[in-house]
Design a protein around this motif. Structure first.
Motif, mmCIF file in Angstrom:
data_model
loop_
_atom_site.group_PDB
_atom_site.id
_atom_site.type_symbol
_atom_site.label_atom_id
_atom_site.label_comp_id
_atom_site.label_asym_id
_atom_site.label_seq_id
_atom_site.Cartn_x
_atom_site.Cartn_y
_atom_site.Cartn_z
ATOM 1 N N ALA A 1 0.582 -1.289 -0.221
ATOM 2 C CA ALA A 1 0.097 -0.128 0.023
ATOM 3 C C ALA A 1 0.853 1.131 -0.314
ATOM 4 N N ALA A 2 1.773 1.069 0.702
ATOM 5 C CA ALA A 2 2.956 2.046 1.054
ATOM 6 C C ALA A 2 3.772 2.510 -0.403
ATOM 7 N N ILE A 3 4.411 1.530 -1.018
ATOM 8 C CA ILE A 3 4.285 1.623 -2.347
ATOM 9 C C ILE A 3 3.339 1.767 -3.367
ATOM 10 N N ARG A 4 2.266 2.164 -3.794
ATOM 11 C CA ARG A 4 1.223 2.172 -4.596
ATOM 12 C C ARG A 4 1.077 3.774 -4.050
ATOM 13 N N SER A 5 1.220 4.260 -2.810
ATOM 14 C CA SER A 5 1.248 5.624 -2.521
ATOM 15 C C SER A 5 2.881 6.490 -3.078
ATOM 16 N N LEU A 6 3.445 5.938 -2.982
ATOM 17 C CA LEU A 6 4.545 6.425 -3.206
ATOM 18 C C LEU A 6 4.450 6.687 -4.886
ATOM 19 N N ILE A 7 3.962 5.384 -5.533
ATOM 20 C CA ILE A 7 3.799 5.886 -6.924
ATOM 21 C C ILE A 7 2.715 7.122 -7.554
ATOM 22 N N ARG A 8 2.151 6.886 -6.892
ATOM 23 C CA ARG A 8 1.085 7.964 -7.214
ATOM 24 C C ARG A 8 1.592 9.474 -6.902
ATOM 25 N N ARG B 1 6.965 -7.444 -9.080
ATOM 26 C CA ARG B 1 6.039 -8.268 -9.257
ATOM 27 C C ARG B 1 5.120 -8.480 -9.618
ATOM 28 N N GLU B 2 4.592 -8.799 -7.843
ATOM 29 C CA GLU B 2 3.937 -9.284 -7.450
ATOM 30 C C GLU B 2 2.136 -8.092 -8.152
ATOM 31 N N MET B 3 2.667 -6.494 -7.601
ATOM 32 C CA MET B 3 1.973 -5.905 -7.906
ATOM 33 C C MET B 3 2.105 -5.540 -9.863
ATOM 34 N N ARG B 4 2.160 -6.358 -9.708
ATOM 35 C CA ARG B 4 2.751 -5.485 -11.781
ATOM 36 C C ARG B 4 2.675 -4.618 -11.954
ATOM 37 N N LEU B 5 3.542 -3.998 -11.823
ATOM 38 C CA LEU B 5 3.817 -2.445 -11.475
ATOM 39 C C LEU B 5 4.381 -2.333 -13.030
ATOM 40 N N VAL B 6 4.324 -1.135 -13.886
ATOM 41 C CA VAL B 6 5.191 -0.954 -14.697
ATOM 42 C C VAL B 6 5.553 0.097 -15.180
ATOM 43 N N LYS B 7 6.962 -0.262 -16.223
ATOM 44 C CA LYS B 7 7.971 1.481 -16.226
ATOM 45 C C LYS B 7 6.379 2.133 -17.959
ATOM 46 N N ILE B 8 6.604 3.691 -17.335
ATOM 47 C CA ILE B 8 5.595 4.543 -17.148
ATOM 48 C C ILE B 8 6.143 6.354 -18.531
ATOM 49 N N TYR C 1 7.979 3.936 -11.799
ATOM 50 C CA TYR C 1 7.285 2.992 -12.225
ATOM 51 C C TYR C 1 5.358 3.470 -11.932
ATOM 52 N N GLY C 2 4.279 2.698 -12.679
ATOM 53 C CA GLY C 2 3.412 2.674 -12.482
ATOM 54 C C GLY C 2 2.519 2.408 -12.584
ATOM 55 N N GLU C 3 1.024 1.700 -11.997
ATOM 56 C CA GLU C 3 0.742 0.907 -12.226
ATOM 57 C C GLU C 3 0.133 0.311 -13.702
ATOM 58 N N PRO C 4 -0.577 -0.893 -14.092
ATOM 59 C CA PRO C 4 -0.857 -0.869 -15.386
ATOM 60 C C PRO C 4 -2.203 -0.057 -15.507
ATOM 61 N N TRP D 1 -4.584 -3.838 -19.327
ATOM 62 C CA TRP D 1 -2.855 -3.816 -18.650
ATOM 63 C C TRP D 1 -2.795 -5.344 -17.815
ATOM 64 N N ASN D 2 -3.929 -5.008 -17.105
ATOM 65 C CA ASN D 2 -4.152 -6.221 -15.984
ATOM 66 C C ASN D 2 -4.286 -7.398 -15.774
ATOM 67 N N GLY D 3 -4.648 -8.019 -17.103
ATOM 68 C CA GLY D 3 -5.254 -8.972 -17.827
ATOM 69 C C GLY D 3 -4.065 -9.673 -18.531
ATOM 70 N N LEU D 4 -2.957 -8.683 -18.683
ATOM 71 C CA LEU D 4 -1.801 -9.598 -19.864
ATOM 72 C C LEU D 4 -1.320 -10.776 -18.833
ATOM 73 N N ASP D 5 -1.287 -11.386 -18.910
ATOM 74 C CA ASP D 5 -0.533 -12.730 -18.098
ATOM 75 C C ASP D 5 0.984 -12.300 -18.718
ATOM 76 N N GLU D 6 1.406 -12.949 -17.528
ATOM 77 C CA GLU D 6 3.176 -12.811 -16.684
ATOM 78 C C GLU D 6 3.653 -13.364 -17.358
ATOM 79 N N ARG D 7 3.368 -14.804 -18.113
ATOM 80 C CA ARG D 7 4.042 -15.639 -19.571
ATOM 81 C C ARG D 7 4.031 -14.672 -20.464
#
Length: 149
Positions: free
Chosen positions: A7-14, A45-52, A61-64, A68-74
């Motif tokens: 949650a802190a990471i989400r807050s930071l990247i926002r 990786r677990e939060m599926r953050l991406v570079k924007i 870093y940002g949220e997808p 983009w959320n449905g994009l399988d990790e593979r």
């Protein structure tokens, strides 16, 4: 603890333009979290953050975004492994891949359901993505580059 840290990471990247895992680890430490770079890497990786693309011209870093959320990790890994470049040329984004990988990479890109893209054509090592307009091509190209970085 993990839920609070994420949650802190989400807050930071926002609130901040966090460009690297080290920057994120330092910001978390300043908030009182005991983290290592490996912990931050797992959280990303677990939060599926991406570079924007950031407003300063680099990447952060940002949220997808939606789609983009449905994009399988593979598929994400596949894109990172086989896409070599993406460049907008007018209303077309030219995506270069390793030999023989364009069809699979095009399918992965299609699954993103980017609203800027209206169609794709794949050859052996090149994908043409048709965008709605020049600005859409630029935006989609940047999103693809951020995904593969």
């Amino acid at each position: 603890m993990k839920t609070e840290r994420q949650a802190a990471i989400r807050s930071l990247i926002r609130e901040q333009a966090i460009r690297t895992q080290d920057e994120m680890a330092n910001a978390l430490r300043n908030m009182g979290y005991q983290v290592t770079q490996a912990t931050v890497s797992r959280d990303i990786r677990e939060m599926r953050l991406v570079k924007i693309a950031s407003s300063s011209g680099g990447y952060r870093y940002g949220e997808p975004e939606a789609g983009w959320n449905g994009l399988d990790e593979r598929l994400t890994r596949l894109l990172r492994d086989c896409v070599l470049s993406a460049e907008a040329a007018g209303q077309i984004i030219v995506v270069k891949t390793m030999s023989g990988a364009a069809g699979t990479a095009a399918e992965a890109l299609d699954s993103l359901e980017m609203p800027e893209i209206i169609g794709s054509i794949a050859g052996d090592n090149t994908i043409f993505l048709a965008a709605r307009d020049h600005a859409s091509a630029q935006s989609a190209g940047e999103r693809i580059l951020a995904l593969i970085m």
